[in-house]
Design an enzyme around this catalytic site. Structure first.
Site, short mmCIF file in Angstrom:
data_model
loop_
_atom_site.label_atom_id
_atom_site.label_comp_id
_atom_site.label_asym_id
_atom_site.label_seq_id
_atom_site.Cartn_x
_atom_site.Cartn_y
_atom_site.Cartn_z
N SER A 258 0.67 -1.53 0.32
CA SER A 258 -0.31 -0.35 -0.22
C SER A 258 0.75 1.04 0.27
O SER A 258 0.68 1.40 -1.01
CB SER A 258 -0.78 0.24 1.33
OG SER A 258 -1.93 0.78 1.00
N ASP B 299 10.16 5.89 -10.37
CA ASP B 299 9.01 7.11 -11.75
C ASP B 299 10.33 8.04 -12.15
O ASP B 299 10.49 8.69 -12.92
CB ASP B 299 8.01 7.03 -11.39
CG ASP B 299 7.31 5.32 -12.25
OD1 ASP B 299 7.80 4.29 -11.55
OD2 ASP B 299 6.23 5.80 -12.08
N LYS C 63 -0.29 -4.13 -2.83
CA LYS C 63 -1.83 -4.22 -2.44
C LYS C 63 -2.37 -2.81 -3.36
O LYS C 63 -1.60 -0.74 -2.56
CB LYS C 63 -1.93 -3.98 -0.76
CG LYS C 63 -3.00 -3.59 -0.40
CD LYS C 63 -4.05 -2.72 -0.41
CE LYS C 63 -5.08 -2.25 0.48
NZ LYS C 63 -5.42 -1.31 0.56
#
Length: 469
Positions: A324, A335, A349
């Site tokens: 999560s 990224d 998740k």
């Protein structure tokens, strides 16, 4: 007589259900009869204002046959179940079933569960100290939380709990299992666990305690190289994360040569806390966005100007227990090429749960969206793939004899540039000092690998800077 009574009860409930389905706002009345292929319009007043509501095609609504089936089952349970069942209990069970059948994270929160949810996000609650989910009818350990009874007893991420005490887990709901794990501090619960590395079930006794989770832990691994461990994302984690990094920088003469962010076995937590931690290390750009069916579930979070340790190399450690919010932080830094992600594949998740209060004591927790990294990667059921895969390993050094060196030779030629010479005894002393430092790092192979990578990046960057000059 029994059949007549059952029919009357069922018919009455059908009428009640139909009335509930047709009720919208006070004072609303149906407009004149519409053609079969047109929407039904309700007009009336609400809060003193004229309103008009267009209802969708009835064929797109809940089929009447299914509604009849529901009321039929309700009536038959009321009439024929071996024990008398309260109407409220039946309706709450129906709500629980609707949510539980959607996905492992959607659930109905009765007063006790609602209160426990609020406690867990504040960082203090009672129990064993493990984040769990359902898998094939059993309880799967997502991760044990740092410094809790479960972790100290040896519970590991990926363990499958098949019995809680004498109670088999199969057939229990997640809510029921969690209730069994909670209890009075000081009492012991025996967990029967299946583990991939074991051929037979193992039993672990865990002593319940009041769980106080410290969100941020930090220290210097070596001069100039900081380490921040995020155990769980709580409401204040973002601010605490910034404070920890500033403190480490102050301890390193105002500048860190490298930083390790450890979110291994971090089950997640508050979304805004993960955003805050990522924002501390990014100057601009998207951090995470969510996509769902309703407008309120479509969110975008972007960084604000100001990287508090600009140009400092960063390594983020993840593993199968990172879930999560941990994956949001790792994915955003990955990224934006702000950090190297190291370790093993994360949990995956990537869904958003929204707590929707029904009244002051009841709520539903329902999955309303999916998380996406800045580059548009869905985290759900996939997780974050590390840039460098490093699996946990037991680190053992070869105990050999120290090498005989040039400095040990009698009458050896001196160094010539004034540098200290190192004979075999001096080298041995250096190795012992190094071993003491490794003991401080608990011989964590993944952490050691992260530190070595940071050192290499720093050396390479310094060589580049010297070349430019």
């Amino acid at each position: 007589m029994g059949t007549v009574r059952s029919t009357r009860q069922t018919t009455a409930f059908r009428a009640l259900a139909t009335a509930i389905c047709l009720t919208t706002l006070p004072g609303l009345t149906a407009a004149q009869e519409q053609a079969p292929d047109q929407d039904v319009i309700l007009e009336g007043t609400a809060n003193g204002q004229q309103v008009q509501i267009r209802l969708p095609d009835p064929e797109e609504q809940l089929p009447l046959e299914d509604l009849r089936k529901f009321t039929e089952v309700f009536g038959r349970i009321k009439e024929a179940y071996v024990e008398e069942v309260d109407d409220r209990q039946l309706l709450e069970s129906a709500i629980k079933g609707m949510l539980a059948d959607l996905d492992p994270h959607s659930t109905y929160l009765a007063p006790k569960e609602y209160e426990e949810l609020e406690e867990s996000t504040s960082g203090e609650f009672g129990g064993l100290g493990i984040e769990v989910g359902m898998e094939d009818g059993f309880i799967k350990v997502i991760t044990p939380i740092d410094d809790t009874p479960a972790q100290k007893a040896g519970v590991q991420a990926g363990d499958l709990i098949i019995k809680l005490g004498d109670q088999p887990v199969k057939g229990l709901s997640l809510e029921e299992a969690v209730n069994l794990m909670r209890g009075k501090p000081g009492t012991t619960l025996s967990l029967t666990i299946m583990r991939e590395t074991e051929n037979a079930p193992i039993e672990i006794d865990v002593v319940r305690d009041v769980i106080k989770v410290t969100s941020i832990k930090s220290r210097l691994l070596e001069p100039g190289y900081g380490y921040v461990r995020i155990t769980q994302f709580q409401s204040e984690t973002g601010n605490e994360f910034r404070d920890a990094i500033r403190s480490l920088a102050d301890d390193s003469d105002g500048q860190l040569d490298g930083l390790v962010i450890d979110v291994r076995n971090n089950p997640g937590g508050v979304l805004q806390a993960a955003v805050g931690a990522a924002d501390a290390l990014l100057d601009e750009g998207l951090i995470v966005y969510t996509e769902g069916r309703i407008q309120s579930s479509r969110l975008r979070f972007s960084a604000t100007p100001g990287d508090i340790i600009a140009d400092t190399p960063i390594v983020v450690l993840i593993n199968g227990g990172s879930a999560s919010a941990s994956e949001i932080l790792a994915g955003a830094l990955q990224d934006h090429h702000r950090a190297v992600v190291m370790g093993t594949q994360s949990f995956g998740k990537g869904s958003v749960q929204t707590v929707i209060p029904l009244d002051e004591t009841h709520a539903i927790k329902m999955t309303t969206a999916r998380y996406f990294t800045p580059d548009g990667r869905s985290i759900q059921a996939r997780g974050i793939t590390p840039d460098i895969e490093v699996r946990p390993a037991r680190f053992t050094e070869f105990e050999g004899q120290p090498f005989f060196t040039e400095a040990d030779l009698s009458g050896h030629l001196e160094n010539g540039d004034g540098e200290d010479e190192l004979n075999s005894e001096q080298r041995k002393q250096q190795d012992q000092n190094s071993d003491a430092n490794e003991s401080h790092m608990e011989r964590d192979f993944q952490l050691r690998s992260a530190l070595n990578l940071l050192k290499g990046m720093t050396i390479f960057q310094n060589k580049q800077d010297d070349g430019d000059n």
